[in-house]
Design an enzyme around this catalytic site. Sequence first.
Site, mmCIF file in Angstrom:
data_model
loop_
_atom_site.group_PDB
_atom_site.id
_atom_site.type_symbol
_atom_site.label_atom_id
_atom_site.label_comp_id
_atom_site.label_asym_id
_atom_site.label_seq_id
_atom_site.Cartn_x
_atom_site.Cartn_y
_atom_site.Cartn_z
ATOM 1 N N ARG A 58 21.944 5.716 -12.044
ATOM 2 C CA ARG A 58 20.484 5.903 -12.064
ATOM 3 C C ARG A 58 19.818 5.525 -10.753
ATOM 4 N NH1 ARG A 58 19.521 3.554 -17.334
ATOM 5 N NH2 ARG A 58 21.764 3.602 -17.307
ATOM 6 N N LYS A 86 39.148 3.434 5.012
ATOM 7 C CA LYS A 86 40.132 3.513 6.086
ATOM 8 C C LYS A 86 40.023 2.308 7.010
ATOM 9 C CE LYS A 86 39.708 8.538 5.926
ATOM 10 N NZ LYS A 86 38.869 9.584 6.502
ATOM 11 N N ARG A 108 23.563 -0.027 -1.215
ATOM 12 C CA ARG A 108 24.033 -0.895 -2.305
ATOM 13 C C ARG A 108 25.404 -1.407 -1.921
ATOM 14 N NH1 ARG A 108 23.982 0.049 -8.720
ATOM 15 N NH2 ARG A 108 21.859 -0.573 -8.292
#
Length: 311
Positions: A58, A86, A108
Amino acid sequence: MSYPHRHLLAIEGLYPPAIQHLLDLAENYVSLNRTGKTQRDLLRGRTLINLFFEDSTRTRTSFELAGKRLGADVINMSVASSSVNKGETLLDTAATLNAMHCDLLVVRHGQSGAANLLAQKVGACVINAGDGAHEHPTQALLDALTIRRHKGKLQGLQIAICGDVAHSRVARSNIHLLSAMGARVRVVGPPTLIPGPITRLGVEVSYDMREGLAGADIVMMLRLQRERMSSGLIPSAREYFRFWGLDHEKLAFAKPDALVMHPGPMNRGVEIDSAVADDPVRSLIAEQVEMGVAVRMAVLDTLARNGARHD
Ligand code: NCD
């Protein structure tokens, strides 16, 4: 300037007029969104990158929709497909983003402080979409907007935040915002999920739902964040529900017109009963999602005006 910052990294430290400004602007966007109109000129030619090192449905889609409704070019980067796998460090990622001339960066990350670090290293305006157990400022803003629309104010309200407070950035951002705006906040949950130092934030603590919900105008439930628990802090999901799960029986301890919130995603039958979550009179959960888009539009709009670069 009512919001005098280039970034939105945390609620802690924001003054009430800055919070008020974002909520009032978001209110305009709620009306605009409901009429189906858009304002695609506002961020036209600007690049918004959604950089998500943790799963999200969301929050990411909400920022994506908000950016698109304001006309930005939106790019989603998630960790599964990024070069962080990586071995690239957060600072290498920042250099890459700089080279791409990103204007607005939504991030985030599982580590507290990651958004602050990026804000020091990138030219873009940074919005924290959740960093570890630290803060999730746009969630607190959307929660406040939802409450204000139903109760007409924040000042003087009694808010009970219940459940896994220890792992919750949602709880922390909400405590800062609601206290700054004059609400009274109580945290309720098992002692293993309520960190002792939380009282320094000026909240009351209760380990009992009957006592903790008494007189509450708003009951805000939190997800049990088992992915952040290193060992079993609760006996079992069934027992947790029995003592801390919100059903109609426990909701009756709060004020008769108390409203229920949850940031999602919900563990139905663990912290909240479906009968409460889906109760059209008492539950604001669906509306929180709608408010999320409006709040994120207000934040993007404000930051773009304050400092996104134009090259
Ligand atoms: C919250 C989060 O990610 O911090 N969810 C969200 O943003 N909608 C709460 C949670 O994950 O429990």
